[in-house]
Scaffold this motif. Structure first.
Motif, PDB file in Angstrom:
ATOM      1  N   LEU A 193       8.751  33.960 -15.984  1.00 61.54           N
ATOM      2  CA  LEU A 193       7.454  33.335 -16.284  1.00 61.54           C
ATOM      3  C   LEU A 193       7.054  32.470 -15.096  1.00 61.54           C
ATOM      4  N   VAL A 194       5.795  32.613 -14.658  1.00 63.29           N
ATOM      5  CA  VAL A 194       5.290  31.746 -13.590  1.00 63.29           C
ATOM      6  C   VAL A 194       4.106  30.935 -14.108  1.00 63.29           C
ATOM      7  N   GLU A 195       4.098  29.656 -13.726  1.00 60.78           N
ATOM      8  CA  GLU A 195       3.016  28.743 -14.108  1.00 60.78           C
ATOM      9  C   GLU A 195       2.449  28.148 -12.813  1.00 60.78           C
ATOM     10  N   LYS A 222       0.091  22.147 -18.382  1.00 57.12           N
ATOM     11  CA  LYS A 222      -1.030  21.487 -17.702  1.00 57.12           C
ATOM     12  C   LYS A 222      -2.377  21.895 -18.337  1.00 57.12           C
ATOM     13  N   GLY A 223      -2.449  23.115 -18.849  1.00 53.83           N
ATOM     14  CA  GLY A 223      -3.703  23.617 -19.418  1.00 53.83           C
ATOM     15  C   GLY A 223      -3.942  23.048 -20.816  1.00 53.83           C
ATOM     16  N   THR A 224      -4.484  23.868 -21.679  1.00 51.94           N
ATOM     17  CA  THR A 224      -4.895  23.422 -23.006  1.00 51.94           C
ATOM     18  C   THR A 224      -3.731  22.922 -23.856  1.00 51.94           C
ATOM     19  N   SER A 225      -2.537  23.431 -23.605  1.00 51.86           N
ATOM     20  CA  SER A 225      -1.437  23.190 -24.544  1.00 51.86           C
ATOM     21  C   SER A 225      -0.924  21.756 -24.577  1.00 51.86           C
ATOM     22  N   SER A 226      -1.397  20.875 -23.685  1.00 55.13           N
ATOM     23  CA  SER A 226      -1.054  19.444 -23.823  1.00 55.13           C
ATOM     24  C   SER A 226      -2.258  18.650 -24.311  1.00 55.13           C
ATOM     25  N   ASN A 244      -0.478  38.709 -19.216  1.00 53.61           N
ATOM     26  CA  ASN A 244      -1.386  37.641 -18.797  1.00 53.61           C
ATOM     27  C   ASN A 244      -1.573  36.681 -19.974  1.00 53.61           C
ATOM     28  N   ALA A 245      -0.985  35.474 -19.829  1.00 52.23           N
ATOM     29  CA  ALA A 245      -1.118  34.446 -20.881  1.00 52.23           C
ATOM     30  C   ALA A 245      -1.727  33.198 -20.240  1.00 52.23           C
ATOM     31  N   ALA A 246      -2.784  33.410 -19.478  1.00 53.48           N
ATOM     32  CA  ALA A 246      -3.375  32.308 -18.705  1.00 53.48           C
ATOM     33  C   ALA A 246      -4.422  31.538 -19.496  1.00 53.48           C
ATOM     34  N   GLN A 269     -15.102  23.427 -24.629  1.00 53.66           N
ATOM     35  CA  GLN A 269     -14.215  22.272 -24.471  1.00 53.66           C
ATOM     36  C   GLN A 269     -14.299  21.323 -25.651  1.00 53.66           C
ATOM     37  N   GLY A 270     -13.199  20.608 -25.854  1.00 54.37           N
ATOM     38  CA  GLY A 270     -13.142  19.605 -26.913  1.00 54.37           C
ATOM     39  C   GLY A 270     -12.534  18.346 -26.338  1.00 54.37           C
ATOM     40  N   ILE A 271     -13.123  17.199 -26.691  1.00 50.12           N
ATOM     41  CA  ILE A 271     -12.566  15.955 -26.162  1.00 50.12           C
ATOM     42  C   ILE A 271     -11.959  15.130 -27.302  1.00 50.12           C
ATOM     43  N   PRO A 275     -12.042  24.516 -15.271  1.00 53.97           N
ATOM     44  CA  PRO A 275     -11.185  23.764 -14.356  1.00 53.97           C
ATOM     45  C   PRO A 275      -9.883  23.355 -15.040  1.00 53.97           C
ATOM     46  N   LEU A 276      -8.864  23.049 -14.227  1.00 52.65           N
ATOM     47  CA  LEU A 276      -7.595  22.591 -14.802  1.00 52.65           C
ATOM     48  C   LEU A 276      -7.707  21.166 -15.329  1.00 52.65           C
ATOM     49  N   GLU A 277      -8.642  20.381 -14.768  1.00 62.33           N
ATOM     50  CA  GLU A 277      -8.873  19.009 -15.230  1.00 62.33           C
ATOM     51  C   GLU A 277     -10.302  18.886 -15.743  1.00 62.33           C
ATOM     52  N   ILE A 307      -9.657  22.933 -23.080  1.00 63.17           N
ATOM     53  CA  ILE A 307     -10.577  24.084 -23.164  1.00 63.17           C
ATOM     54  C   ILE A 307      -9.978  25.151 -24.074  1.00 63.17           C
ATOM     55  N   ARG A 308     -10.741  25.526 -25.109  1.00 58.08           N
ATOM     56  CA  ARG A 308     -10.269  26.559 -26.046  1.00 58.08           C
ATOM     57  C   ARG A 308     -10.410  27.935 -25.402  1.00 58.08           C
ATOM     58  N   PRO A 309      -9.346  28.730 -25.448  1.00 57.76           N
ATOM     59  CA  PRO A 309      -9.464  30.089 -24.914  1.00 57.76           C
ATOM     60  C   PRO A 309      -9.998  31.039 -25.986  1.00 57.76           C
ATOM     61  N   GLY A 345      -6.237  32.480 -30.693  1.00 58.35           N
ATOM     62  CA  GLY A 345      -5.244  31.862 -31.581  1.00 58.35           C
ATOM     63  C   GLY A 345      -5.231  30.356 -31.456  1.00 58.35           C
ATOM     64  N   LYS A 346      -4.147  29.761 -31.865  1.00 59.37           N
ATOM     65  CA  LYS A 346      -4.006  28.314 -31.709  1.00 59.37           C
ATOM     66  C   LYS A 346      -2.533  27.963 -31.556  1.00 59.37           C
ATOM     67  N   TRP A 347      -2.277  26.687 -31.244  1.00 58.99           N
ATOM     68  CA  TRP A 347      -0.899  26.258 -31.003  1.00 58.99           C
ATOM     69  C   TRP A 347      -0.021  26.649 -32.204  1.00 58.99           C
TER      70      TRP A 347
HETATM   71  C1  LIG Z   1      -9.732  20.304 -28.112  1.00 69.04           C
HETATM   72  C2  LIG Z   1      -8.715  21.245 -28.678  1.00 69.04           C
HETATM   73  C3  LIG Z   1      -7.985  20.893 -29.809  1.00 69.04           C
HETATM   74  C4  LIG Z   1      -7.043  21.767 -30.333  1.00 69.04           C
HETATM   75  N1  LIG Z   1      -6.304  21.370 -31.397  1.00 69.04           N
HETATM   76  C5  LIG Z   1      -5.383  22.194 -31.912  1.00 69.04           C
HETATM   77  C6  LIG Z   1      -4.561  21.757 -32.984  1.00 69.04           C
HETATM   78  O1  LIG Z   1      -4.627  20.606 -33.422  1.00 69.04           O
HETATM   79  N2  LIG Z   1      -3.666  22.637 -33.487  1.00 69.04           N
HETATM   80  C7  LIG Z   1      -3.536  23.902 -33.011  1.00 69.04           C
HETATM   81  O2  LIG Z   1      -2.746  24.661 -33.552  1.00 69.04           O
HETATM   82  N3  LIG Z   1      -4.277  24.345 -31.959  1.00 69.04           N
HETATM   83  C8  LIG Z   1      -5.174  23.510 -31.393  1.00 69.04           C
HETATM   84  N4  LIG Z   1      -5.916  23.904 -30.316  1.00 69.04           N
HETATM   85  C9  LIG Z   1      -5.685  25.240 -29.748  1.00 69.04           C
HETATM   86  C10 LIG Z   1      -4.461  25.291 -28.815  1.00 69.04           C
HETATM   87  O3  LIG Z   1      -4.314  24.098 -28.089  1.00 69.04           O
HETATM   88  C11 LIG Z   1      -4.599  26.470 -27.859  1.00 69.04           C
HETATM   89  O4  LIG Z   1      -4.889  27.634 -28.581  1.00 69.04           O
HETATM   90  C12 LIG Z   1      -3.324  26.715 -27.055  1.00 69.04           C
HETATM   91  O5  LIG Z   1      -2.839  25.532 -26.477  1.00 69.04           O
HETATM   92  C13 LIG Z   1      -3.615  27.737 -25.957  1.00 69.04           C
HETATM   93  O6  LIG Z   1      -2.434  27.996 -25.267  1.00 69.04           O
HETATM   94  P1  LIG Z   1      -2.430  29.032 -24.073  1.00 69.04           P
HETATM   95  O7  LIG Z   1      -1.020  29.194 -23.639  1.00 69.04           O
HETATM   96  O8  LIG Z   1      -3.181  30.252 -24.432  1.00 69.04           O
HETATM   97  O9  LIG Z   1      -3.317  28.328 -22.921  1.00 69.04           O
HETATM   98  P2  LIG Z   1      -2.921  27.174 -21.891  1.00 69.04           P
HETATM   99  O10 LIG Z   1      -2.163  26.093 -22.509  1.00 69.04           O
HETATM  100  O11 LIG Z   1      -4.179  26.780 -21.171  1.00 69.04           O
HETATM  101  O12 LIG Z   1      -1.938  27.879 -20.880  1.00 69.04           O
HETATM  102  C14 LIG Z   1      -2.361  28.793 -19.890  1.00 69.04           C
HETATM  103  C15 LIG Z   1      -1.608  28.462 -18.621  1.00 69.04           C
HETATM  104  O13 LIG Z   1      -1.828  29.497 -17.641  1.00 69.04           O
HETATM  105  C16 LIG Z   1      -1.749  28.891 -16.373  1.00 69.04           C
HETATM  106  N5  LIG Z   1      -2.315  29.787 -15.373  1.00 69.04           N
HETATM  107  C17 LIG Z   1      -3.619  30.141 -15.214  1.00 69.04           C
HETATM  108  N6  LIG Z   1      -3.739  30.971 -14.159  1.00 69.04           N
HETATM  109  C18 LIG Z   1      -2.498  31.161 -13.642  1.00 69.04           C
HETATM  110  C19 LIG Z   1      -1.988  31.902 -12.528  1.00 69.04           C
HETATM  111  N7  LIG Z   1      -2.785  32.635 -11.729  1.00 69.04           N
HETATM  112  N8  LIG Z   1      -0.658  31.865 -12.285  1.00 69.04           N
HETATM  113  C20 LIG Z   1       0.176  31.121 -13.083  1.00 69.04           C
HETATM  114  N9  LIG Z   1      -0.271  30.382 -14.130  1.00 69.04           N
HETATM  115  C21 LIG Z   1      -1.580  30.414 -14.419  1.00 69.04           C
HETATM  116  C22 LIG Z   1      -2.519  27.586 -16.574  1.00 69.04           C
HETATM  117  O14 LIG Z   1      -2.214  26.642 -15.571  1.00 69.04           O
HETATM  118  C23 LIG Z   1      -2.090  27.154 -17.974  1.00 69.04           C
HETATM  119  O15 LIG Z   1      -1.024  26.227 -17.952  1.00 69.04           O
HETATM  120  C24 LIG Z   1      -6.841  23.035 -29.741  1.00 69.04           C
HETATM  121  C25 LIG Z   1      -7.564  23.389 -28.593  1.00 69.04           C
HETATM  122  C26 LIG Z   1      -8.481  22.493 -28.056  1.00 69.04           C
HETATM  123  C27 LIG Z   1      -9.220  22.851 -26.815  1.00 69.04           C
END
Ligand SMILES: Cc1cc2nc3c(=O)[nH]c(=O)nc-3n(C[C@H](O)[C@H](O)[C@H](O)COP(=O)(O)OP(=O)(O)OC[C@H]3O[C@@H](n4cnc5c(N)ncnc54)[C@H](O)[C@@H]3O)c2cc1C
Length: 523
Positions: free
Chosen positions: A44-46, A52-56, A223-225, A248-250, A298-300, A335-337, A369-371
């Motif tokens: 896995l590469v990050e 750093k993305g949405t998952s924190s 691709n899980a970006a 986006q959600g704040i 953006p990442l931030e 940012i919601r994907p 999906g969601k977390w």
């Molecule tokens: C405001 C908000 C509130 C939420 N609240 C909840 C909640 O309470 N409960 C719940 O279940 N869900 C919630 N969710 C949904 C949940 O957070 C997301 O569905 C989940 O975190 C998405 O995970 P992910 O791995 O798809 O994306 P991400 O966490 O964004 O991970 C994708 C990763 O890919 C990396 N990446 C991108 N391009 C590259 C590349 N070229 N090479 C290597 N790495 C790369 C990025 O840096 C990033 O770290 C919420 C979402 C939002 C926006």
């Protein structure tokens, strides 16, 4: 979790990996855990740090999603409620039950939400967290001492799960490594490679610390970006139609006094028709969220002024005590994907279900999906990826796989409870060097031993990694986190063998980043 050692193995590898995963968020890390625990060879590469993305940046709820029930998405809610139960079973040190009260100010609200939440209970079946009940006015006030009393009739109480998102992610990273996966942070995938048959047969990745670019051949690339999935797809298909409709959600963070009593507030209908939560989290109050369609990812991401005003205004309607901009300790944005459903759809109504998409080159993208449902998404993605790569069939084992740190009585570790069984090792560090027990700031409980632990055992590479994700200082109190940066840099430098120049640069970079989590006066 030793980055240098894993990087060396990744660079030396000539044999194709069974699976290479791009993205170290909840979904990518879930896939690494699932695939490795089935016995597949996974890299896995990050591109930045894990999470750093949405998952924190989530609301920190492990939930079925009461509002999707209102939209009639029964199977989605049932699936998420089941995953909620599995997550509490497999990571009891991180997932806790939380009581929510829907305060009622109109006569029809108690029967309406009372019935809806009973259905929510029923759908959870044996994975239930507690029975919902209609509360009297006094019972509501006992649960929510800071709620606005004017016109209050009562409330409805129900139960869901709560967690620390970045901490679960780091524990999943440790689980992936224990199961045999190789994971690298600060290593973006910069290109996708193709075999003679035109199918994707690997990635090119760059180690951002050493600057070296290396190839990683793979039988299948996943691709899980997250919100940036389309960027990764375009490395292979420059004209690919977008899959993602980013929104986006704040969240605004206040001190714990705004929500005393340990119960969360759920507002089922804000003036823009959304759900809003006020939640106790790490002795603070988190209020959110918004749903604003955006075009860039953006990442931030930054909060918009009207989003801040909207949350302050909505919170002010429900809280007894006035709430003002000066009370905001931190603002964070995710940012919601979300997966597109056609042109023009409003993002709040887009499905929270996940999608698996396979491009003509064989690149498999999993998004949406969601977390809460990360495990199920990972299982589905690995099933599809294994078929696509013609790997030998191996059953998924994550329904009953303990997450690293698993501990049933983690609350006994007090401030260190989120570390689960790792708390014992952090306590050992303190025993060997008692000065490491001192908090780095009077406003937050994080101590020096956590910094040493994160740098030594959790692949933290920068001050930001520690203050934003290994601990949650930046998300809880941005100003305090800025003040913690110099001591964090000093301890990290000691552990990682860095010089004074590195420390100064880290502090400067962190302070610049943390400015984005502060809310200044309006205008
Ligand atoms: C405001 C908000 C509130 C939420 N609240 C909840 C909640 O309470 N409960 C719940 O279940 N869900 C919630 N969710 C949904 C949940 O957070 C997301 O569905 C989940 O975190 C998405 O995970 P992910 O791995 O798809 O994306 P991400 O966490 O964004 O991970 C994708 C990763 O890919 C990396 N990446 C991108 N391009 C590259 C590349 N070229 N090479 C290597 N790495 C790369 C990025 O840096 C990033 O770290 C919420 C979402 C939002 C926006």
């Amino acid at each position: 979790m030793n980055r240098g050692e894993m990087l060396g193995r990744a660079i030396a590898r000539r044999e194709p990996w069974d699976m290479v995963v791009v993205g170290g968020g909840a979904v990518g890390m879930g896939i690494a855990v699932d695939a490795a625990s089935r016995g597949y060879d996974v890299l896995l590469v990050e591109q930045h740090d894990f999470g750093k993305g949405t998952s924190s940046r989530s609301t920190k709820l492990v939930h079925g999603g009461v509002r999707y029930l209102e939209q009639g998405a029964v199977s989605l809610v049932m699936e998420a409620l089941k995953e909620r139960g599995l997550l509490r079973q497999n990571a009891p040190h991180l997932v806790t039950d939380l009581a929510f009260v829907v305060p009622n100010y109109e006569w029809w609200e108690a029967p309406f939400y009372g019935v809806g939440l009973k259905v929510y209970d029923l759908l959870a079946g044996r994975y239930g967290f507690g029975r919902s009940e209609v509360l009297s006015r006094d019972e509501t006030l006992a649960r929510l001492p800071t709620i606005k009393t004017e016109g209050l009739r009562g409330g409805v109480i129900y139960y869901d799960g709560q967690f620390d998102d970045a901490r679960l992610l780091i524990n999943l990273a440790a689980t992936a490594v224990e199961q045999g996966a190789l994971i690298l942070n600060y290593t973006p995938a910069t290109a996708l490679t193709r075999g003679a048959d035109g199918f994707i047969d690997g990635i090119v990745a760059r180690d951002l610390e050493g600057g070296l670019e290396f190839g990683a051949p793979a039988r299948v690339v996943v691709n899980a970006a997250g919100p940036q999935s389309d960027r990764v797809r375009r490395l292979a298909h420059p004209d690919a139609e977008p899959l993602i409709a980013p929104s986006q959600g704040i969240h605004l963070v206040f001190d714990g006094s705004f929500l005393q009593g340990g119960t969360a507030i759920m507002v089922p209908h804000t003036t823009d028709g959304r759900v809003m939560f006020a939640i106790p989290w790490h002795d603070h109050t988190v209020v959110g969220t918004t749903d604003t369609a955006i075009s860039d990812v953006p990442l931030e991401p930054r909060p918009q002024e009207d989003e801040i005003e909207f949350i302050l205004e909505t919170a002010g309607r429900y809280l007894h005590r006035p709430i003002a901009r000066e009370d905001i300790l931190s603002v964070f944005v995710g940012i919601r994907p979300l997966v597109r459903s056609g042109p023009g759809a409003n993002t709040a109504s887009l499905s929270r279900d996940h999608t698996i998409h396979i491009d003509p080159s064989g690149l498999l993208t999993v998004a949406g999906g969601k977390w809460t449902t990360y495990r199920h998404m990972a299982e589905d993605a690995v099933d599809h990826a294994a078929t696509l790569a013609q790997l030998p069939e191996k059953p998924c084992v994550t329904r009953t796989l303990n997450v690293h740190g698993f501990h049933r009585q983690a609350e006994n570790f007090r401030e260190l409870s989120v570390y689960g069984s790792d708390a014992l090792l952090i306590e050992d560090l303190i025993r060997a060097e008692p000065s490491l027990a001192a908090p780095l700031h009077s406003a937050l409980p994080c101590c020096g031993a956590e910094v040493i632990w994160a740098a030594r055992a959790e692949m933290a590479r920068t001050v930001e990694d520690i203050l934003a994700r290994r601990t949650r200082a930046l998300f809880l109190n941005a100003r305090a986190a800025m003040e913690m940066a110099p001591e964090t840099a000093r301890l990290m430098a000691r552990e990682l063998g860095r010089d004074a120049g590195w420390q100064a640069q880290q502090v400067e970079e962190f302070r610049a980043l943390a400015q984005g989590y502060l809310v200044g006066p309006r205008g």
